[in-house]
Design a protein around this motif. Structure first.
Motif, PDB file in Angstrom:
ATOM      1  N   GLN A  23      77.131  50.230  -9.836  1.00 54.91           N
ATOM      2  CA  GLN A  23      78.326  51.123 -10.345  1.00 54.91           C
ATOM      3  C   GLN A  23      77.590  52.183 -11.243  1.00 54.91           C
ATOM      4  N   MET A  24      76.453  51.838 -11.808  1.00 52.39           N
ATOM      5  CA  MET A  24      75.716  52.945 -12.653  1.00 52.39           C
ATOM      6  C   MET A  24      75.256  54.016 -11.887  1.00 52.39           C
ATOM      7  N   ASP A  25      74.794  53.762 -10.635  1.00 57.24           N
ATOM      8  CA  ASP A  25      74.466  54.859  -9.684  1.00 57.24           C
ATOM      9  C   ASP A  25      75.502  55.605  -9.250  1.00 57.24           C
ATOM     10  N   GLU A  26      76.675  54.890  -8.987  1.00 56.28           N
ATOM     11  CA  GLU A  26      77.816  55.265  -8.652  1.00 56.28           C
ATOM     12  C   GLU A  26      78.370  56.298  -9.645  1.00 56.28           C
ATOM     13  N   ALA A  27      78.347  55.662 -10.797  1.00 57.35           N
ATOM     14  CA  ALA A  27      78.850  56.851 -12.090  1.00 57.35           C
ATOM     15  C   ALA A  27      78.148  58.092 -11.995  1.00 57.35           C
ATOM     16  N   SER A  28      76.753  57.758 -11.758  1.00 57.28           N
ATOM     17  CA  SER A  28      76.121  59.108 -12.222  1.00 57.28           C
ATOM     18  C   SER A  28      76.147  59.966 -11.054  1.00 57.28           C
ATOM     19  N   ARG A  29      76.431  59.556 -10.022  1.00 64.73           N
ATOM     20  CA  ARG A  29      76.579  60.333  -8.567  1.00 64.73           C
ATOM     21  C   ARG A  29      77.938  61.036  -8.719  1.00 64.73           C
ATOM     22  N   SER A  30      79.049  60.352  -9.337  1.00 67.49           N
ATOM     23  CA  SER A  30      80.050  61.009  -9.452  1.00 67.49           C
ATOM     24  C   SER A  30      80.110  62.064 -10.535  1.00 67.49           C
ATOM     25  N   LEU A  31      79.171  62.001 -11.210  1.00 68.10           N
ATOM     26  CA  LEU A  31      79.135  62.960 -12.272  1.00 68.10           C
ATOM     27  C   LEU A  31      78.184  64.146 -12.036  1.00 68.10           C
ATOM     28  N   GLY A  32      77.996  64.139 -10.533  1.00 74.59           N
ATOM     29  CA  GLY A  32      77.165  65.655 -10.130  1.00 74.59           C
ATOM     30  C   GLY A  32      75.754  65.257 -10.140  1.00 74.59           C
ATOM     31  N   TYR A  33      74.951  64.075 -10.147  1.00 76.52           N
ATOM     32  CA  TYR A  33      73.642  63.847 -10.283  1.00 76.52           C
ATOM     33  C   TYR A  33      73.227  63.371  -8.728  1.00 76.52           C
ATOM     34  N   SER A  34      72.263  63.822  -8.126  1.00 78.53           N
ATOM     35  CA  SER A  34      72.051  63.551  -6.894  1.00 78.53           C
ATOM     36  C   SER A  34      71.324  62.191  -7.220  1.00 78.53           C
ATOM     37  N   PRO A  35      71.039  61.356  -5.872  1.00 80.53           N
ATOM     38  CA  PRO A  35      70.258  60.201  -5.859  1.00 80.53           C
ATOM     39  C   PRO A  35      68.947  60.212  -6.509  1.00 80.53           C
ATOM     40  N   MET A  36      68.108  61.345  -6.345  1.00 79.53           N
ATOM     41  CA  MET A  36      66.914  61.331  -6.895  1.00 79.53           C
ATOM     42  C   MET A  36      66.761  61.556  -8.391  1.00 79.53           C
ATOM     43  N   LYS A  37      67.870  62.437  -8.955  1.00 82.04           N
ATOM     44  CA  LYS A  37      67.946  62.514 -10.260  1.00 82.04           C
ATOM     45  C   LYS A  37      68.547  61.454 -10.876  1.00 82.04           C
ATOM     46  N   THR A  38      69.269  60.524 -10.320  1.00 81.01           N
ATOM     47  CA  THR A  38      70.113  59.465 -10.908  1.00 81.01           C
ATOM     48  C   THR A  38      68.925  58.609 -11.007  1.00 81.01           C
ATOM     49  N   LEU A  39      67.865  58.510 -10.099  1.00 81.40           N
ATOM     50  CA  LEU A  39      66.799  57.571 -10.265  1.00 81.40           C
ATOM     51  C   LEU A  39      66.172  57.616 -11.706  1.00 81.40           C
ATOM     52  N   PHE A  40      65.997  58.902 -12.044  1.00 75.18           N
ATOM     53  CA  PHE A  40      65.158  59.296 -13.186  1.00 75.18           C
ATOM     54  C   PHE A  40      65.823  59.334 -14.500  1.00 75.18           C
ATOM     55  N   LYS A  41      67.435  59.847 -14.235  1.00 72.17           N
ATOM     56  CA  LYS A  41      68.036  59.804 -15.549  1.00 72.17           C
ATOM     57  C   LYS A  41      68.662  58.499 -15.989  1.00 72.17           C
ATOM     58  N   VAL A  42      68.895  57.751 -14.913  1.00 75.24           N
ATOM     59  CA  VAL A  42      69.601  56.131 -15.143  1.00 75.24           C
ATOM     60  C   VAL A  42      68.761  55.184 -14.845  1.00 75.24           C
ATOM     61  N   ILE A  43      68.442  55.257 -13.565  1.00 78.20           N
ATOM     62  CA  ILE A  43      67.624  53.721 -13.252  1.00 78.20           C
ATOM     63  C   ILE A  43      66.383  53.524 -14.062  1.00 78.20           C
ATOM     64  N   LEU A  44      65.663  54.555 -14.276  1.00 81.49           N
ATOM     65  CA  LEU A  44      64.328  54.291 -14.891  1.00 81.49           C
ATOM     66  C   LEU A  44      64.377  54.013 -16.357  1.00 81.49           C
ATOM     67  N   PRO A  45      65.058  54.930 -16.944  1.00 80.95           N
ATOM     68  CA  PRO A  45      65.185  54.662 -18.710  1.00 80.95           C
ATOM     69  C   PRO A  45      65.733  53.185 -18.644  1.00 80.95           C
ATOM     70  N   ASN A  46      66.838  52.648 -17.848  1.00 84.49           N
ATOM     71  CA  ASN A  46      67.002  51.339 -18.255  1.00 84.49           C
ATOM     72  C   ASN A  46      66.077  50.285 -17.777  1.00 84.49           C
ATOM     73  N   MET A  47      65.472  50.488 -16.601  1.00 84.94           N
ATOM     74  CA  MET A  47      64.470  49.665 -15.994  1.00 84.94           C
ATOM     75  C   MET A  47      63.147  49.280 -16.753  1.00 84.94           C
ATOM     76  N   LEU A  48      62.740  50.582 -17.552  1.00 82.76           N
ATOM     77  CA  LEU A  48      61.559  50.574 -18.202  1.00 82.76           C
ATOM     78  C   LEU A  48      61.030  49.461 -18.982  1.00 82.76           C
ATOM     79  N   PRO A  49      62.020  48.981 -20.000  1.00 84.15           N
ATOM     80  CA  PRO A  49      61.729  48.038 -20.833  1.00 84.15           C
ATOM     81  C   PRO A  49      60.950  46.602 -19.922  1.00 84.15           C
ATOM     82  N   GLY A  50      61.994  46.408 -18.984  1.00 83.13           N
ATOM     83  CA  GLY A  50      61.816  45.188 -17.999  1.00 83.13           C
ATOM     84  C   GLY A  50      60.245  45.545 -17.456  1.00 83.13           C
ATOM     85  N   ILE A  51      59.937  46.579 -16.926  1.00 83.54           N
ATOM     86  CA  ILE A  51      58.935  47.055 -16.292  1.00 83.54           C
ATOM     87  C   ILE A  51      57.700  46.655 -17.090  1.00 83.54           C
ATOM     88  N   LEU A  52      58.053  47.366 -18.362  1.00 81.76           N
ATOM     89  CA  LEU A  52      56.828  47.318 -19.283  1.00 81.76           C
ATOM     90  C   LEU A  52      56.259  45.784 -19.638  1.00 81.76           C
TER      91      LEU A  52
END
Lengths: 346, 535
Positions: B440-469
């Motif tokens: 739903q986070m992806d969908e929320a971002s998409r519905s707010l006008g962000y393309s899948p690519m932008k969603t990846l960088f603005k929403v997914i990565l910032p939230n995944m980063l602590p886990g990935i680190l």
């Protein structure tokens, strides 16, 4: 014209044989709040996802305002539809604060003033710097709604927005969300399986089952004048009887006597019809024509739910009485009927 | 025709298919992770009948006997230690439970070859126990009557068990903590005594957890190279290494294939038991199990737990500190030492970085575009997880020697092999992080006008980063400790701390081995809390 028109839409999910939506048609007028009401799996969420652009329909057209966003040739992705969405669990971005969440995706030059405006609209002033995990359920919902409204969407879609709130907060938020949406002048579609949500918040209720519309109407229409068995049973509680319509007299003959008709649907002149008589349609009247014996009596505080066996029949009727009534099980009571709660259908 | 393919393709992905670049990156990662192992298998099959015959007649039965007997012994000791410690530290009124339950978990992160060094220093021919013995008995030199031989089956089994029992311990602890008190009370209400309740109710309910722990221990024994070879006990991994050193690649491959089959056998056994023994604990009336009063057994129980902590943690650390001081006084921390440390750090950091970068697209595709393809690629990326590092090393040697000789003998190959070996750790961490951020986070971002690519960088990565680190940190620590792959693939003159510890200890220059070993332990303890929570 910012109306939303869904025409002839069918959607089957991969792996399912039964379509989630069958030839669905709906015309939503700009500025109204429409709720899609039905049991889980009735296809109501599918409509939301199709309108939002998260799913693609097999056939059919979706038109938002003047633009067709989905049909056989056209497919506008979610990010280009200008649709606001409030998710069931709100889906607030955990790494952004309230202000940033609400401003997410807004690109106008009046960015700051627009965000302030929306924050004021949803009564979140002073919480701009909080993060979602530091907000209460109601506050999170306000943020979610505000975020969906910032970009002035053609339509706001809400997926079971009240399901994670407790009863008290739920009643507050119903009123509050209706106010916010009306003040912003947006069209809203929201999905719920809770009839109270649907009846209290919406201008129009669409009752659905098995991917098809069962009835469309105002909350009052849906409650007082159900047009089929599904609606009569799904929305509220009711007394169901069989009867024969006397057209010339405007009444219906049932086992408990001749009842006045409030609403008649599909008048094909069939002999046997269904009659739905809401409990509220029965009122105590010493001179009333219906006499019955109280066989079950539940004191609810605000009212009394009583079951009455109509004299001379084995028909049992559910009714509500004022909680001050000093009756007991076994008492005989006289009733009259309000025609507005009597609905006849085949 | 094309329409049909398009339709099938979309059906395969249940709707949207991932972008081309995502597919390409993940396919490359998937193939990188399986090709070395496949190559080993192919080489083994092509080794020729006579070679197989020869190995099957002599070498393989001998190795099988040695490896399997060690595996069984270690597993039994580890299960006894792990279950008893878990029960004492969860279900009884032992004092200092919090501190002790943390201490007994520490051996999990100490690499067993470092442990082996420590025990050789304690119990070995020049260890202080022997000195005490000789001093007391009066016999010295060749007349010594010192009875303990650490370079023996029992010695190896003891060392491996001491550093693997935490697998059983941690899994049993978490199962015990999740166990509902109602079961035991039900048994009690039917007239069962405490002892019988433990045997008939508690232990059977713990069986899945103990079983998984035992299999982890057994898998570890199969894959261990450092500890066994340091203690001069030859199992499959050590045999593969010596064949490779003798340039008999075909025999090494044949032995590797047998080891792969053993590992797969264990894994199949594991998943089969997990399927059939899936207990469901009733959820909604959960009550924490009660705590048993130990009474007069308390002192004995406490002594037992403290003894394990002493043997497993304190004695090895103290002895390594002592020898490190000797080493430092004698100039062990010279320029060479810092060069080894720098080599370890740089290879490990690069491997960690690459793992983090490669893990993200795989996890993303698995969770956001679920399909048979994304699942298969994810599984492929996990290949290195279960297989012994020695085999991955051998695969890279063979493959790069044959096809990419200009890269062979460079640090790049070590990094790639580390990635194959440790990518799963980054994947697990990344998956845990992305699971927190629903679609739903992806969908929320998409519905707010962000393309899948932008969603990846603005929403997914910032939230995944602590886990990935944190996944990257785990990879870093594991890579710092890694021995067999580095041994196999290192360019001439490129030694890491782990390799130096191994060689110095083999040559009995313990004061040079100790500082490196101590650093390994210190680095390893960093992610301990994360590891404890994982099991």
């Amino acid at each position: 014209m910012q109306d939303i028109i869904i025409h002839n839409m069918t959607k089957t999910y991969p792996g399912n044989s039964e379509p989630a939506l069958k030839n669905f048609n709906l015309h939503i007028q700009a500025g109204t709040i429409v709720s899609l009401l039905g049991p889980s799996g009735c296809g109501k969420s599918t409509i939301l996802r199709l309108v939002a652009g998260f799913e693609r329909a097999d056939t059919g057209t979706i038109q938002l305002g003047d633009t067709v966003v989905s049909d056989r040739h056209i497919w506008t992705p979610a990010e280009k539809r200008g649709v606001g969405m409030v998710f069931q669990d709100y889906a607030l971005f955990p790494h952004l604060n309230v202000y940033q969440n609400i401003g997410f995706g807004y690109k106008g030059t009046d960015c700051h003033s627009r965000i302030q405006e929306v924050i004021e609209l949803v009564n979140l002033k002073g919480l701009e710097n909080r993060f979602p995990n530091a907000l209460s359920g109601g506050q999170q919902q306000r943020v979610a709604l505000a975020r969906a409204l910032t970009r002035r969407p053609v339509v706001v879609l809400m997926d079971e927005p009240f399901s994670s709130l407790d009863e008290e907060l739920r009643m507050q938020m119903r009123i509050e969300i209706k106010r916010i949406i009306k003040e912003s002048g947006t069209t809203a579609i929201f999905v719920t399986h809770d009839q109270k949500d649907a009846i209290t918040i919406s201008d129009q209720v669409v009752v659905m089952d098995h991917g098809m519309i069962q009835q469309v109407g105002s909350p009052r229409d849906i409650y007082q004048s159900p047009e089929n068995l599904f609606v009569a049973n799904f929305v509220g509680r009711t007394n169901l009887l069989r009867g024969v319509v006397h057209r010339e007299r405007g009444t219906v003959e049932t086992v408990i006597g001749e009842l006045p008709i409030g609403h008649i649907h599909h008048d094909h002149g069939e002999a046997k019809v269904h009659v739905s008589l809401r409990p509220e349609g029965l009122f105590l009247d010493p001179n009333g024509p219906i006499i019955g014996c109280i066989i079950n009596y539940t004191y609810m505080g605000s009212s009394i739910d009583a079951e009455i066996q109509v004299r001379g029949t084995d028909q049992i009727l559910l009714t509500h009485m004022h909680s001050d009534q000093p009756f007991q099980v076994g008492d005989l009571v006289h009733f009259d009927i309000m025609s507005g709660y009597v609905s006849v259908f085949t | 025709m094309i329409k049909v393919i398009q339709l099938k393709w979309r059906q395969l992905w249940h709707g949207d298919s991932p972008g081309f670049i995502l597919m390409l990156i993940n396919s490359m990662t998937g193939f990188l992770t399986v090709i070395p192992i496949f190559y080993v298998i192919i080489q083994a099959i092509q080794a020729g009948l006579s070679r197989w015959q020869r190995l099957l007649d002599n070498r393989i039965p001998d190795l099988l006997g040695k490896t399997l007997s060690l595996m069984v012994a270690v597993t039994i000791i580890a299960v006894v230690l792990g279950v008893s410690l878990a029960f004492l530290l969860v279900r009884t009124d032992l004092p200092f439970k919090k501190l002790l339950s943390w201490l007994v978990a520490i051996p999990l992160v100490i690499p067993p070859y470092v442990g082996a060094v420590a025990y050789i220093l304690v119990l070995g021919p020049s260890g202080f126990i022997k000195q005490i013995w000789d001093h007391l008995s009066g016999n010295q030199g060749s007349l010594s009557t010192y009875p303990i031989n650490i370079f023996s089956f029992l010695g190896v089994a003891f060392v491996l068990a001491m550093f693997t029992y935490p697998y059983v311990y941690l899994l049993t602890v978490s199962a015990l903590k999740k166990m509902n008190r109602n079961f035991e009370e039900a048994a009690a209400s039917m007239g069962m005594g405490a002892g019988r309740t433990f045997l008939k109710v508690t232990l059977p309910l713990l069986r899945p957890a103990i079983g998984s722990g035992a299999i982890l221990v057994a898998l570890y024994v199969l894959s261990d190279f450092g500890a066994v070879s340091m203690m001069r006990y030859v199992t499959f991994t050590a045999a593969i290494y010596f064949q490779r050193v003798g340039f008999d690649m075909s025999s090494a491959s044949v032995l590797s294939l047998v080891l792969v089959l053993l590992t797969l056998l264990l894994l199949t056994f594991d998943s089969a038991t997990k399927r059939s023994k899936h207990y469901v604990q009733t959820g909604n009336s959960f009550r924490r199990p009660n705590v048993m009063a130990l009474g007069r057994w308390k002192a004995l129980a406490l002594f037992y737990v403290i003894l394990i902590v002493l043997i497993g943690v304190i004695i090895p650390v103290v002895i390594l500190i002592r020898w490190s001081i000797v080493g430092i006084v004698n100039g062990a921390l010279d320029q060479r030492f810092f060069r080894f440390a720098w080599n370890s750090m740089s290879v490990s950091s690069i491997a960690a970085l690459v793992c983090m970068v490669l893990a993200m697209p795989i996890v993303y595709m698995k969770l956001r575009y679920p399909s048979i393809i994304s699942r298969t690629l994810d599984r492929m990326a996990y290949t290195g997880y279960a297989l012994p590092g020695m085999i991955i090393g051998l695969g890279f040697v063979a493959l790069f020697n044959q096809y990419v000789p200009w890269l062979y003998g460079t640090v790049v190959v070590i990094v790639l092999a580390f990635v194959v070996r440790f990518l799963p750790q980054a994947l697990q961490a990344g998956e845990a992080a992305l699971t927190q951020i629903g679609p739903q986070m992806d969908e929320a971002s998409r519905s707010l006008g962000y393309s899948p690519m932008k969603t990846l960088f603005k929403v997914i990565l910032p939230n995944m980063l602590p886990g990935i680190l944190s996944g990257g940190a785990l990879v870093f620590v594991s890579a710092m400790k890694e021995l067999p792959i580095t041994l196999m693939l290192r360019p001439p003159g490129f030694d890491t701390l782990a390799v130096r510890v191994y060689f110095e200890a083999q040559e009995a220059v313990y004061y040079l081995a100790a500082p490196g070993a101590l650093i390994m332990i210190l680095i390893s303890i960093l992610p301990l809390n994360y590891m404890i929570n994982k099991y």
